[in-house]
Design a protein around this motif. Structure first.
Motif, PDB file in Angstrom:
ATOM      1  N   ASP A  27     -49.658  60.725  -0.032  1.00 44.87           N
ATOM      2  CA  ASP A  27     -50.184  62.004  -0.513  1.00 44.87           C
ATOM      3  C   ASP A  27     -51.360  61.823  -1.462  1.00 44.87           C
ATOM      4  O   ASP A  27     -51.882  62.798  -1.988  1.00 44.87           O
ATOM      5  CB  ASP A  27     -49.088  62.782  -1.256  1.00 44.87           C
ATOM      6  N   GLU A  28     -51.754  60.574  -1.712  1.00 45.55           N
ATOM      7  CA  GLU A  28     -52.760  60.288  -2.727  1.00 45.55           C
ATOM      8  C   GLU A  28     -54.161  60.116  -2.128  1.00 45.55           C
ATOM      9  O   GLU A  28     -54.374  59.263  -1.261  1.00 45.55           O
ATOM     10  CB  GLU A  28     -52.381  59.008  -3.483  1.00 45.55           C
ATOM     11  N   PRO A  29     -55.136  60.927  -2.586  1.00 47.53           N
ATOM     12  CA  PRO A  29     -56.522  60.722  -2.158  1.00 47.53           C
ATOM     13  C   PRO A  29     -57.102  59.515  -2.893  1.00 47.53           C
ATOM     14  O   PRO A  29     -57.093  59.466  -4.125  1.00 47.53           O
ATOM     15  CB  PRO A  29     -57.215  62.019  -2.563  1.00 47.53           C
ATOM     16  N   VAL A  30     -57.577  58.542  -2.131  1.00 48.47           N
ATOM     17  CA  VAL A  30     -58.070  57.289  -2.699  1.00 48.47           C
ATOM     18  C   VAL A  30     -59.494  57.046  -2.225  1.00 48.47           C
ATOM     19  O   VAL A  30     -59.796  57.205  -1.036  1.00 48.47           O
ATOM     20  CB  VAL A  30     -57.161  56.110  -2.280  1.00 48.47           C
ATOM     21  N   ALA A  31     -60.361  56.673  -3.156  1.00 48.20           N
ATOM     22  CA  ALA A  31     -61.729  56.283  -2.821  1.00 48.20           C
ATOM     23  C   ALA A  31     -61.822  54.768  -2.967  1.00 48.20           C
ATOM     24  O   ALA A  31     -61.461  54.218  -4.004  1.00 48.20           O
ATOM     25  CB  ALA A  31     -62.726  56.961  -3.759  1.00 48.20           C
ATOM     26  N   VAL A  32     -62.288  54.116  -1.904  1.00 48.50           N
ATOM     27  CA  VAL A  32     -62.453  52.667  -1.933  1.00 48.50           C
ATOM     28  C   VAL A  32     -63.946  52.367  -1.942  1.00 48.50           C
ATOM     29  O   VAL A  32     -64.699  52.918  -1.130  1.00 48.50           O
ATOM     30  CB  VAL A  32     -61.764  51.983  -0.743  1.00 48.50           C
ATOM     31  N   PHE A  33     -64.351  51.495  -2.861  1.00 48.36           N
ATOM     32  CA  PHE A  33     -65.762  51.166  -3.050  1.00 48.36           C
ATOM     33  C   PHE A  33     -66.001  49.694  -2.745  1.00 48.36           C
ATOM     34  O   PHE A  33     -65.167  48.840  -3.057  1.00 48.36           O
ATOM     35  CB  PHE A  33     -66.189  51.471  -4.490  1.00 48.36           C
ATOM     36  N   ARG A  34     -67.179  49.429  -2.182  1.00 49.21           N
ATOM     37  CA  ARG A  34     -67.603  48.064  -1.869  1.00 49.21           C
ATOM     38  C   ARG A  34     -68.988  47.851  -2.479  1.00 49.21           C
ATOM     39  O   ARG A  34     -70.009  47.981  -1.801  1.00 49.21           O
ATOM     40  CB  ARG A  34     -67.630  47.903  -0.354  1.00 49.21           C
ATOM     41  N   PRO A  35     -69.035  47.569  -3.793  1.00 50.74           N
ATOM     42  CA  PRO A  35     -70.336  47.431  -4.453  1.00 50.74           C
ATOM     43  C   PRO A  35     -71.125  46.240  -3.900  1.00 50.74           C
ATOM     44  O   PRO A  35     -70.546  45.275  -3.398  1.00 50.74           O
ATOM     45  CB  PRO A  35     -69.985  47.226  -5.921  1.00 50.74           C
ATOM     46  N   ARG A  36     -72.441  46.332  -4.013  1.00 51.95           N
ATOM     47  CA  ARG A  36     -73.313  45.248  -3.538  1.00 51.95           C
ATOM     48  C   ARG A  36     -73.048  43.949  -4.279  1.00 51.95           C
ATOM     49  O   ARG A  36     -73.316  42.868  -3.756  1.00 51.95           O
ATOM     50  CB  ARG A  36     -74.776  45.651  -3.684  1.00 51.95           C
ATOM     51  N   SER A  37     -72.526  44.035  -5.483  1.00 54.52           N
ATOM     52  CA  SER A  37     -72.230  42.845  -6.274  1.00 54.52           C
ATOM     53  C   SER A  37     -70.997  42.106  -5.768  1.00 54.52           C
ATOM     54  O   SER A  37     -70.687  41.020  -6.227  1.00 54.52           O
ATOM     55  CB  SER A  37     -72.044  43.224  -7.743  1.00 54.52           C
ATOM     56  N   GLY A  38     -70.276  42.710  -4.826  1.00 57.95           N
ATOM     57  CA  GLY A  38     -69.114  42.072  -4.232  1.00 57.95           C
ATOM     58  C   GLY A  38     -67.805  42.693  -4.659  1.00 57.95           C
ATOM     59  O   GLY A  38     -67.735  43.444  -5.624  1.00 57.95           O
ATOM     60  N   GLY A  39     -66.780  42.380  -3.922  1.00 58.93           N
ATOM     61  CA  GLY A  39     -65.438  42.854  -4.229  1.00 58.93           C
ATOM     62  C   GLY A  39     -65.139  44.224  -3.647  1.00 58.93           C
ATOM     63  O   GLY A  39     -65.976  44.846  -2.984  1.00 58.93           O
ATOM     64  N   LEU A  40     -63.932  44.655  -3.885  1.00 59.79           N
ATOM     65  CA  LEU A  40     -63.452  45.966  -3.477  1.00 59.79           C
ATOM     66  C   LEU A  40     -62.767  46.610  -4.671  1.00 59.79           C
ATOM     67  O   LEU A  40     -62.108  45.928  -5.458  1.00 59.79           O
ATOM     68  CB  LEU A  40     -62.434  45.848  -2.335  1.00 59.79           C
TER      69      LEU A  40
END
Length: 108
Positions: A27-40
Motif C-alpha cells: 500500500d506504500e507509494p515508493v519513489a526509487v532514484f538512481r542518481p548519476r553519482s551511483g547507487g539506488l
C-alpha cells in the motif's frame, strides 16, 4: 508484524541515470532514484508539504527536489534539508541484485 518486506520491482535499467520512478509496494507509494553519482535510493513517493510526486523531482547526487514547491529531501535519509518546517519522508532500502531492483520496507 515486525521485520522487512522485500519486493522485486524489475530491472534496475528501467530507471535512467539521474532520474526517479514511482512504484507501489503493498500500500506504500515508493519513489526509487538512481542518481548519476551511483547507487539506488528509495523514499516515500509523496512530498509531505502538498503531496507532490517526488519521483518526478530533480535529482542530484544527494537530494531530490519536489517538483511543486522545491522542497529538498536527502536521498539517503529522507530528511527535509530545505527547511520551512516540512516533515521528513520515510527512507527505504533499495538494492541491485543481479540487475534487478529490490526495495525493502520495514513493516510496523
Amino acid at each position: 508484524m515486525t521485520g522487512a518486506v522485500s519486493v522485486r520491482l524489475g530491472p534496475v535499467d528501467q530507471i535512467p541515470l539521474g532520474e526517479g520512478r514511482a512504484f507501489l509496494v503493498g500500500d506504500e507509494p515508493v519513489a526509487v532514484f538512481r542518481p548519476r553519482s551511483g547507487g539506488l535510493h528509495a523514499l516515500r513517493a509523496i512530498c509531505p508539504h502538498r503531496g507532490g510526486p517526488l519521483a518526478d523531482g530533480l535529482v542530484d547526487g544527494e537530494v531530490v527536489m519536489c517538483p511543486l514547491h522545491n522542497h529538498q529531501f536527502a536521498l539517503a535519509s529522507g530528511a527535509c534539508v530545505s527547511g520551512g518546517g516540512v516533515d521528513d519522508v520515510a527512507a527505504y532500502t533499495a538494492t541491485d541484485e543481479d540487475g534487478e531492483l529490490v526495495v525493502s520496507l520495514v513493516a510496523p
